[in-house]
Scaffold this motif. Structure first.
Motif: not given
Lengths: 187, 187
Positions: A71-72, A148-150, A74-78
């Motif tokens: 949900a962070s 949610r562990f990514t 940075k995941v959406a950005e990447l």
């Protein structure tokens, strides 16, 4: 120009040196490479940066791993723009390495989850999601959420190294595309 | 949820704390804020990062200054995309501040140039320009060039602060747009 400077190391030494600095970052809490900076392109189009913890470094594959919460931001950005930089800065040595990477987010495996110490698992999960406004710090509840562990897998495409600590400044770039043979650059 | 956590500071303290950490970065060689990371969008579209030295911090105006060479890649990147982040990471305190800025490059003034120590002036100028391939380190010649001495003025739009060192993680965002009143965020 002074070609025969006695302090110039062979080009390949600068690449070896980067990986020798990255390795202890994975295991040692106080190694300079423990914390890297991850620079991404933000959803607003500008440069974004945050400190991250190095979790794995594999020189043979040219791969680094980080852990995060799905949900962070940075995941959406990447997901929108996988081209990113991991920055290593070693203050005592005055060495900087800019690792230009393509970064993919994937669910962490059971094996990876088992290696996360119990108290640290609370960094993955919790509510509301990271970055969401709350009325007071007590309105956030930390909670481990395996789902949610990514893992962020960073495939290194290029390493731009700068040594500021020697008799003169040295800079070189190494690229996966030519088998990491390297190229001196003006510092 | 536990609203009455005794360790929670007032929201405004987190903003004060950021500027109190930035100030010594300007003058003290060993302050954690001496070196920030500047994250930009690269000409290839991905996230770029490098370590920079903080040269001025003005809380009243919400302005930070850096020095650079007009021929450096970051000047070209910021000209194309002025939205960038300056990252402060203070390891002993476990405090991170992400300062989202609009950054403009301008020629350094005579007054600013006079304050640059003589040996440091060689960081602005020299040939070939930074990042250009060379055959060996001796093919670069450092040289002071007043005309290439450039100041990056970063107007801070937003500060995203994260405290990891306390009893629980605290995060807040402060924005110029609402007079820096601040907002707690989920960490």
């Amino acid at each position: 120009m002074d070609q025969a400077y006695p302090a110039d190391p062979p080009l390949a030494d600068l690449l070896n040196d980067v990986w020798l600095r990255l390795d202890p970052g994975v295991a040692e809490r106080n190694a300079p490479a423990r914390h890297l900076v991850l620079a991404t392109v933000g959803r607003g189009g500008g440069g974004e940066a945050r400190t991250v913890v190095l979790r794995a470094a594999d020189r043979r594959q040219g791969l680094l791993c980080l852990h995060t919460d799905s949900a962070s931001a940075k995941v959406a950005e990447l997901t929108a723009q996988p081209l990113a930089t991991l920055l290593l800065w070693d203050p005592p040595a005055q060495v900087q390495a800019r690792l230009r990477c393509t970064i993919a987010a994937r669910p962490g495996t059971d094996e990876e989850w088992q290696r996360v110490p119990d108290p640290s698992r609370r960094a993955y999960g919790g509510g509301p999601p990271p970055g969401r406004p709350i009325l007071s710090p007590g309105d956030y509840g930390a909670d481990a959420d395996r789902a949610r562990f990514t893992v962020l897998e960073a495939e290194v495409a290029e390493i731009d190294v700068l040594h500021l600590g020697g008799l003169r400044h040295l800079r070189a770039r190494f690229a996966r595309s030519d088998g990491w043979q390297g190229q001196w650059l003006a510092p």
